[in-house]
Design a protein around this motif. Structure first.
Motif, short mmCIF file in Angstrom:
data_model
loop_
_atom_site.label_atom_id
_atom_site.label_comp_id
_atom_site.label_asym_id
_atom_site.label_seq_id
_atom_site.Cartn_x
_atom_site.Cartn_y
_atom_site.Cartn_z
N LEU A 64 -10.46 -0.29 -5.63
CA LEU A 64 -10.26 1.07 -5.81
C LEU A 64 -8.68 1.33 -5.51
O LEU A 64 -8.40 2.05 -6.40
CB LEU A 64 -11.02 1.57 -4.52
CG LEU A 64 -12.61 1.89 -4.66
CD1 LEU A 64 -13.13 2.40 -3.49
CD2 LEU A 64 -12.90 2.55 -5.73
N ILE A 65 -8.02 0.59 -4.81
CA ILE A 65 -6.69 0.92 -4.66
C ILE A 65 -6.06 0.32 -5.95
O ILE A 65 -5.11 1.02 -6.62
CB ILE A 65 -5.96 0.06 -3.60
CG1 ILE A 65 -6.31 0.84 -2.28
CG2 ILE A 65 -4.29 0.02 -3.57
CD1 ILE A 65 -5.70 0.21 -1.00
N ASP A 66 -6.26 -0.92 -6.89
CA ASP A 66 -5.94 -1.29 -7.78
C ASP A 66 -6.05 -0.14 -9.02
O ASP A 66 -5.10 0.14 -9.81
CB ASP A 66 -6.26 -2.47 -8.40
CG ASP A 66 -5.90 -3.55 -7.24
OD1 ASP A 66 -4.82 -3.34 -6.56
OD2 ASP A 66 -6.63 -4.67 -7.33
N MET A 67 -7.13 0.47 -8.91
CA MET A 67 -7.71 1.39 -10.05
C MET A 67 -6.81 2.76 -9.89
O MET A 67 -6.35 3.15 -10.75
CB MET A 67 -9.22 1.61 -9.88
CG MET A 67 -9.66 2.21 -10.89
SD MET A 67 -11.47 2.74 -10.74
CE MET A 67 -12.11 1.15 -10.79
N LEU A 68 -6.68 3.06 -8.66
CA LEU A 68 -5.82 4.30 -8.48
C LEU A 68 -4.37 3.95 -8.89
O LEU A 68 -3.94 5.06 -9.29
CB LEU A 68 -5.57 4.44 -6.87
CG LEU A 68 -6.99 5.27 -6.08
CD1 LEU A 68 -6.91 5.54 -4.81
CD2 LEU A 68 -7.06 6.79 -6.91
N ASN A 69 -3.65 2.76 -8.70
CA ASN A 69 -2.47 2.52 -8.93
C ASN A 69 -2.57 2.64 -10.57
O ASN A 69 -1.68 2.99 -11.11
CB ASN A 69 -2.18 1.08 -8.54
CG ASN A 69 -1.83 1.13 -6.84
OD1 ASN A 69 -1.76 2.32 -6.31
ND2 ASN A 69 -2.02 -0.05 -6.50
N ALA A 70 -3.37 1.89 -11.19
CA ALA A 70 -3.52 2.02 -12.70
C ALA A 70 -3.56 3.57 -13.04
O ALA A 70 -2.86 4.00 -14.30
CB ALA A 70 -4.59 1.18 -13.17
N VAL A 71 -4.51 4.52 -12.61
CA VAL A 71 -4.64 5.65 -13.12
C VAL A 71 -3.12 6.46 -12.84
O VAL A 71 -2.61 7.14 -13.76
CB VAL A 71 -5.58 6.46 -12.44
CG1 VAL A 71 -5.43 7.73 -12.62
CG2 VAL A 71 -7.03 5.98 -12.61
N VAL A 72 -2.52 6.18 -11.67
CA VAL A 72 -1.26 7.10 -11.46
C VAL A 72 -0.33 6.61 -12.33
O VAL A 72 0.74 7.35 -12.93
CB VAL A 72 -0.93 6.61 -9.91
CG1 VAL A 72 0.77 7.35 -9.80
CG2 VAL A 72 -1.76 7.37 -8.81
N ASP A 73 -0.14 5.01 -12.77
CA ASP A 73 0.97 4.57 -13.60
C ASP A 73 0.52 5.17 -15.04
O ASP A 73 1.61 5.55 -15.50
CB ASP A 73 0.83 3.08 -13.58
CG ASP A 73 1.40 2.33 -12.40
OD1 ASP A 73 2.00 3.09 -11.49
OD2 ASP A 73 1.11 1.01 -12.15
#
Length: 463
Positions: free
Chosen positions: A311-320
């Motif tokens: 979930l954190i990796d997915m959040l990072n991708a969305v923010v980037d």
């Protein structure tokens, strides 16, 4: 004779009278030249005069014979050739100005000046149809009384030449406004004692922009070349207006898109912060439980940790991705060894490949490969590409190949996975796109890895 001279030669009557007086002193035949003659019906003719002395009468008066050859057609043909060349030069210049992005107000004024010169008329105008279609406003022109350009209006009804032109959507020629039966001359033309005129519609995509008109205070014959010239000018103005409108719409849409992207980026950042804090706590406590528990409970705790990390990796991708879309990513290219970065990413991805029983291969030159790139962006591109290949490969290997060409470096990632369906290949680098969706999905992720890799590559000048 004096009255005839005034009617035939107008303002030149004194000059012609002096020329006639000199004829009585002739001793031999002379060529006087071509004279412009005005007829009773306001036509203009051109006569070429030759005069010869015939002697004296018994009372001593001299006799002179003058012959006038009507060269009107020849004169008009020569003048029309000169005018056509001038008109073509004006069209070329106006087209260049329109393509240069000149402000419309300036372009309109230049167009009226060029039409006036190209037709040799004293009056020319651009009329703009008002948004409510109530009237036409004089927005540019030459020859009009001070204060009228920008303020004067003309009705769009069929009783005016401009209104009639709009309604007919065809070039309108007026030989003599005083004898015109199709419409009456509006006050704007009557106040300037207009006699002849030519008007055409300035076209637009949805509706006409307005009317382009040229007028003369004496009788004027407008040729087919004149009509084509004014129509061509009107078409250039119409295209310039539509280009300006399109550019304005694009500016508005770009500003709206930038505003939306900025708003979305702020929302994503806020959402990421609000979700990241509790997720970090969940992952931390789950890891502690995994160290203390045994059996199935330990496996459940580890699953919580791995799920939270995804979930954190997915959040990072969305923010980037949001930052890239909003143009808020600042890259700082610097000289670097590309192979060193590739090897570091390969080492980072090695455990992930081993977990699935995959071989991770590197095919690259032995010598360093120097490039200008942002190290962080390059690392993110490589991680996204290699991790994506590992994710969709169940057996075999993932190979990274680095190849130097004359002026660029090519990085290829190849795997022995299931491949990509031809129908999906066009969407491969689109954001939030995955080949399988819903319950048919067999892999986790937001569908942003390849899109982010492509955007970062393009930001650094690559493909």
């Amino acid at each position: 004779v004096q009255e005839w001279l005034w009617r035939a030669y107008g303002a030149r009557h004194r000059e012609v009278q002096a020329s006639i007086d000199r004829l009585y002193d002739l001793t031999e035949r002379v060529h006087e030249g071509v004279f412009e003659i005005r007829t009773r019906d306001l036509n203009t003719l051109y006569w070429d005069f030759y005069s010869s002395p015939l002697g004296r009468m018994s009372d001593g008066r001299r006799i002179v014979m003058s012959i006038a050859i009507d060269v009107t057609e020849k004169h008009r043909a020569e003048a029309q050739l000169r005018r056509r060349a001038l008109q073509q030069a004006h069209l070329a210049e106006l087209g260049r100005e329109a393509l240069s992005g000149m402000p419309l107000e300036t372009l309109f004024q230049h167009a009226t000046e060029q039409v006036a010169r190209g037709l040799d008329v004293p009056l020319c105008k651009v009329l703009e149809l008002l948004p409510d279609r109530s009237a036409l406003r004089l927005v540019a022109g030459v020859g009009w009384k001070p204060g009228l350009v920008g303020t004067a209006t003309v009705g769009i009804g069929p009783d005016s030449q401009a209104g009639y032109t709009l309604a007919s959507d065809q070039p309108v020629i007026v030989p003599n406004l005083r004898l015109e039966a199709r419409f009456s001359g509006p006050p704007l033309l009557q106040e300037h004692e207009v006699i002849s005129g030519l008007s055409v519609v300035i076209p637009g995509l949805q509706e006409p922009f307005g009317v382009l008109g040229a007028h003369s205070v004496r009788y004027r014959h407008f040729t087919e070349d004149d009509i084509h010239f004014v129509t061509s000018v009107a078409n250039i103005l119409g295209l310039a207006v539509e280009r300006h409108r399109t550019e304005q719409e694009l500016v508005v849409r770009r500003e709206q898109a930038e505003h939306i992207a900025e708003f979305r980026s702020r929302v994503l950042n806020s959402l990421s912060h609000d979700l990241r804090t509790p997720l970090t706590g969940i992952i931390g406590f789950a890891a502690m439980l995994a160290d203390e528990l045994e059996g199935p409970s330990r496996d459940h705790a580890r699953l919580i940790v791995s799920s939270g990390q995804r979930l954190i990796d997915m959040l990072n991708a969305v923010v980037d991705y949001g930052k890239l879309e909003a143009g808020r990513v600042e890259l700082r290219p610097e000289p670097m060894d590309l192979l060193q970065e590739v090897r570091e990413v390969m080492a980072l991805m090695q455990p992930l490949a081993e977990e699935k029983g995959l071989a991770l291969r590197l095919e690259a030159p032995e010598a360093p490969v120097q490039v200008m790139a942002d190290p962080s962006a390059l690392s993110r591109i490589l991680v996204n590409l290699v991790s994506n290949a590992i994710k969709f490969t169940d057996a075999g290997y993932v190979a990274v190949t680095v190849r130097e060409d004359a002026d660029h470096v090519c990085i290829e990632v190849k795997d022995t996975g299931q491949g990509i369906a031809p129908a999906f290949q066009a969407d491969l680098f689109k954001a939030f796109h995955q080949e399988r969706r819903g319950i048919g999905r067999s892999h986790e992720g937001a569908g942003l890895g390849l899109s982010i890799a492509r955007r970062l590559t393009e930001h650094m000048g690559g493909t």
